[in-house]
Design a protein around this motif. Structure first.
Motif, PDB file in Angstrom:
ATOM      1  N   TYR A 254      59.175  28.641  27.627  1.00 35.23           N
ATOM      2  CA  TYR A 254      58.212  29.503  26.997  1.00 35.23           C
ATOM      3  C   TYR A 254      58.329  29.347  25.512  1.00 35.23           C
ATOM      4  O   TYR A 254      59.202  29.221  24.666  1.00 35.23           O
ATOM      5  CB  TYR A 254      58.202  30.861  27.257  1.00 35.23           C
ATOM      6  N   THR A 255      57.092  29.322  24.873  1.00 33.82           N
ATOM      7  CA  THR A 255      56.800  29.527  23.567  1.00 33.82           C
ATOM      8  C   THR A 255      55.937  30.842  23.266  1.00 33.82           C
ATOM      9  O   THR A 255      55.056  31.247  23.834  1.00 33.82           O
ATOM     10  CB  THR A 255      55.871  28.477  22.766  1.00 33.82           C
ATOM     11  N   TYR A 256      56.575  31.962  22.626  1.00 31.67           N
ATOM     12  CA  TYR A 256      56.048  33.134  22.674  1.00 31.67           C
ATOM     13  C   TYR A 256      54.926  33.192  21.374  1.00 31.67           C
ATOM     14  O   TYR A 256      55.067  32.741  20.361  1.00 31.67           O
ATOM     15  CB  TYR A 256      57.257  34.242  22.456  1.00 31.67           C
ATOM     16  N   LEU A 257      53.797  33.871  21.897  1.00 31.93           N
ATOM     17  CA  LEU A 257      52.998  33.840  20.809  1.00 31.93           C
ATOM     18  C   LEU A 257      52.240  35.326  20.372  1.00 31.93           C
ATOM     19  O   LEU A 257      52.550  36.288  21.448  1.00 31.93           O
ATOM     20  CB  LEU A 257      51.589  33.381  21.433  1.00 31.93           C
ATOM     21  N   THR A 258      51.815  35.395  19.120  1.00 34.42           N
ATOM     22  CA  THR A 258      51.222  36.695  18.797  1.00 34.42           C
ATOM     23  C   THR A 258      49.605  36.482  18.556  1.00 34.42           C
ATOM     24  O   THR A 258      49.612  35.566  17.624  1.00 34.42           O
ATOM     25  CB  THR A 258      51.788  37.240  17.747  1.00 34.42           C
ATOM     26  N   ASN A 259      48.655  36.806  19.383  1.00 32.40           N
ATOM     27  CA  ASN A 259      47.318  36.526  18.824  1.00 32.40           C
ATOM     28  C   ASN A 259      47.168  35.029  19.228  1.00 32.40           C
ATOM     29  O   ASN A 259      46.313  34.368  18.358  1.00 32.40           O
ATOM     30  CB  ASN A 259      46.799  37.043  17.641  1.00 32.40           C
TER      31      ASN A 259
END
Length: 613
Positions: A254-259
């Motif tokens: 996973y790469t974690y995203l914000t918006n």
């Protein structure tokens, strides 16, 4: 050695052309692939915003590049995350959703009260939206607050089909703020989710690289003494389980995203010193719990799952998949603050910034130590594990217990199990008559829990709502718990429940099977709610993972341990080794989904249909 991660596109997209050079969602604005009816301009620091009562949305494949490797996403209007929809309480909204993909799709309006045919769950609400077709959703907006939408078709949510909803209230909010931002958290993988699921079916810990180390053993021995530390380690080893089995899918893929923005992209919301900023956190990830904090700022929680709560000041909160929390912060000075959202297994983090100017950054905190589950988290009594159910009575699949040697666990003998109820016929005792709760024995297990679909049956669980959970206990910060949440205005329905349904959250990790009461969805019958009745749902988590349980169409009004109303939610997170209860008013006729919102758990069977009639 790190296990190989396959990098192939989704099977249903394999013929699509991959486009290089696009970052952070790869919006396709300007291609003319969709029409407009309620578009609004993109506001600073926010995704594209659509407002009004008439919306045209397109389900479309779009190129993205979050990691340096171009991939295709399944999106709404070509964006990850999708456009922010702004509705107004009391309006009647019409949403024309056209499927421009070569496969069927769907959109579910998460947490929204609406008629069953508008809920967007293929197989229950409707047949889904076939390629080239348009489905018209139309319903009255009966609530206000922060919500979201997402696909309910296979793994499209994992590949980007989700977005935020804000519903403006008819009456002013009971708190003031100067500006607000959506903070939508999510997890992205370059892998085909079908391959992720296949990996989990073959090896449930495929993405778990955080096994206990010798150093962990030394630190545990320093706290508890060598005898207890070695005994505990031996117990985990004999069960072939890991106290760090916190998340099925991790930062290994996973790469974690914000918006829709990576940590390197650093999504930024601007403020003026002294302003009150409302942050609307939405966990739109597929599998990831986040622990969120903003070093240097207190957060005042003012809403949970769209519903106002009495304000509570905190330093940190854990947000389960599909939950939402609204907080107010008051940043000061000409500076930046880091919005730090670390994954529960500490395998990575999402990152964003509040700042007075674009380009500013604050320091990024170090990841906290990886949490260690305890035997209590497993639903076991700490008194020599005497509460643990390992009998295998009733046809229990001992192979599913990972070759567990019963005699070898702390010298446990058959005679030690005399006090355990193996019949599954006796109901649970009521919870302690105490507002704080405590540990209670579990004496009822459904017959199917002794079958192949389940491997562990908790025998003692906690009813406490003030437990922040593994990794957050005693960390020196004020951490939000459900015990802090009190919905403004109290319960919607003052009636006491007249019926109780108890469901255990169960699974077999060897086979990657997840279920309610040991029965996966394909083997289960719908739950029948009588229209108009007031129910109590009792959830007992027999597994070692958190499960965010979402009931469509109706509120879940969580009770305190002494059965008083606590907080209204659409998604209730149940920690390992915990028992939680909530009331439901069966006031929405039709077929509804009820499931764990961890996407791969749902697809593996932790799903039930509800029929209200």
């Amino acid at each position: 050695m790190k296990k190989p991660i396959l990098k192939t596109p989704p099977a249903n997209l394999s013929r699509r052309r991959f486009v290089e050079g696009l970052v952070a969602g790869g919006a396709l604005a300007g291609t003319g692939l969709w029409t407009t009816s309620a578009w609004a301009a993109t506001s600073p620091g926010q995704p594209a915003v659509l407002s009004g009562t008439d919306f045209a949305l397109d389900l479309i494949e779009a190129p993205v590049n979050f990691t340096g490797t171009p991939r295709m996403a399944t999106t709404v209007n070509g964006q990850v995350s999708g456009p922010l929809l702004r509705w107004r309480e009391g309006d009647r909204v019409t949403l024309r959703v056209k499927n421009r993909m070569p496969v069927s799709g769907s959109i579910h309006w998460h947490g929204i009260l609406l008629p069953s045919p508008m809920d967007g769950v293929p197989g229950l609400s409707y047949n889904g939206i076939a390629p080239g077709e348009t489905y018209v959703y139309q319903f009255d907006v009966r609530q206000a607050g922060t919500y979201w939408y997402h696909s309910h078709t296979r793994f499209q949510e994992q590949t980007g089909m989700y977005g935020p909803i804000i519903i403006e209230p008819r009456e002013p909010a009971p708190f003031a703020y100067d500006r607000d931002y959506v903070v939508m958290l999510s997890d992205w993988t370059d892998e085909n989710p079908e391959e992720v699921f296949e990996h989990l079916k073959q090896m449930s810990d495929y993405y778990n690289y955080i096994r206990p180390t010798a150093g962990d053993l030394v630190r545990q021995a320093e706290k508890e003494g060598w005898a207890k530390a070695l005994s505990t380690r031996a117990t985990w080893d004999k069960m072939r389980m890991s106290p760090r089995d916190l998340s099925d899918v991790s930062g290994a893929t996973y790469t974690y995203l914000t918006n829709g923005v990576t940590p390197a992209g650093n999504w930024t919301g601007l403020f003026k010193p002294g302003e009150k900023v409302r942050l609307r956190f939405i966990n739109g990830s597929s599998m990831t719990y986040f622990d969120v904090r903003i070093p240097g700022l207190k957060m005042t929680v003012v809403a949970a799952d769209g519903q106002y709560v009495h304000p509570v000041s905190i330093d940190e909160f854990r947000i389960g998949v599909a939950e939402t929390y609204d907080v107010i912060v008051e940043p000061t000075g000409d500076r930046a603050y880091t919005i730090f959202s670390q994954a529960i297994d500490r395998s990575g983090y999402a990152l964003a910034t509040l700042a007075t100017r674009q380009g500013m950054r604050d320091a990024v905190p170090k990841l906290d130590p990886v949490p260690m589950l305890t035997m209590a988290d497993m639903g076991m009594s700490m008194a020599g594990m005497s509460g643990m159910d390992m009998g295998g009575k009733g046809g229990m699949d001992m192979g599913g217990m990972h070759g567990m040697n019963m005699a070898g666990i702390n010298g446990m003998k058959a005679s030690d199990m005399k006090g355990m109820d193996m019949s599954g016929a006796q109901k649970n005792p009521p919870p302690p008559n105490d507002a704080q709760g405590g540990d209670v024995p579990v004496k009822h297990h459904a017959p199917a829990e002794y079958g192949a679909g389940n491997t562990v049956r908790a025998q003692e669980v906690s009813t406490r709502l003030d437990d922040p959970g593994a990794g957050l206990r005693d960390n020196g910060r004020r951490v939000l718990t459900y015990a802090d949440l009190h919905t403004v205005g109290g319960a919607l329905d003052p009636r006491d429940p007249t019926r109780e349904i108890e469901l255990h959250l169960t699974g077999n990790m060897d086979r990657y099977m997840w279920s309610f009461n040991g029965q996966k969805f394909s083997d289960s019958e719908p739950l029948l709610f009588h229209y108009g009745e007031r129910l109590r749902i009792v959830l007992v988590n027999d597994t070692m993972m958190n499960h965010p349980i979402h009931m469509h169409g109706m509120w879940s009004e969580v009770e305190s341990p002494d059965a008083a109303f606590q907080v209204r939610k659409h998604t209730v997170s149940v920690a390992p080794g915990h028992r939680i209860t909530y009331r439901v008013s069966a006031n929405a006729r039709g077929k509804w989904a009820y499931h764990c919102h961890l996407l791969y758990h749902m697809e593996a069977g932790m799903f039930r249909a509800i029929v209200v009639a």
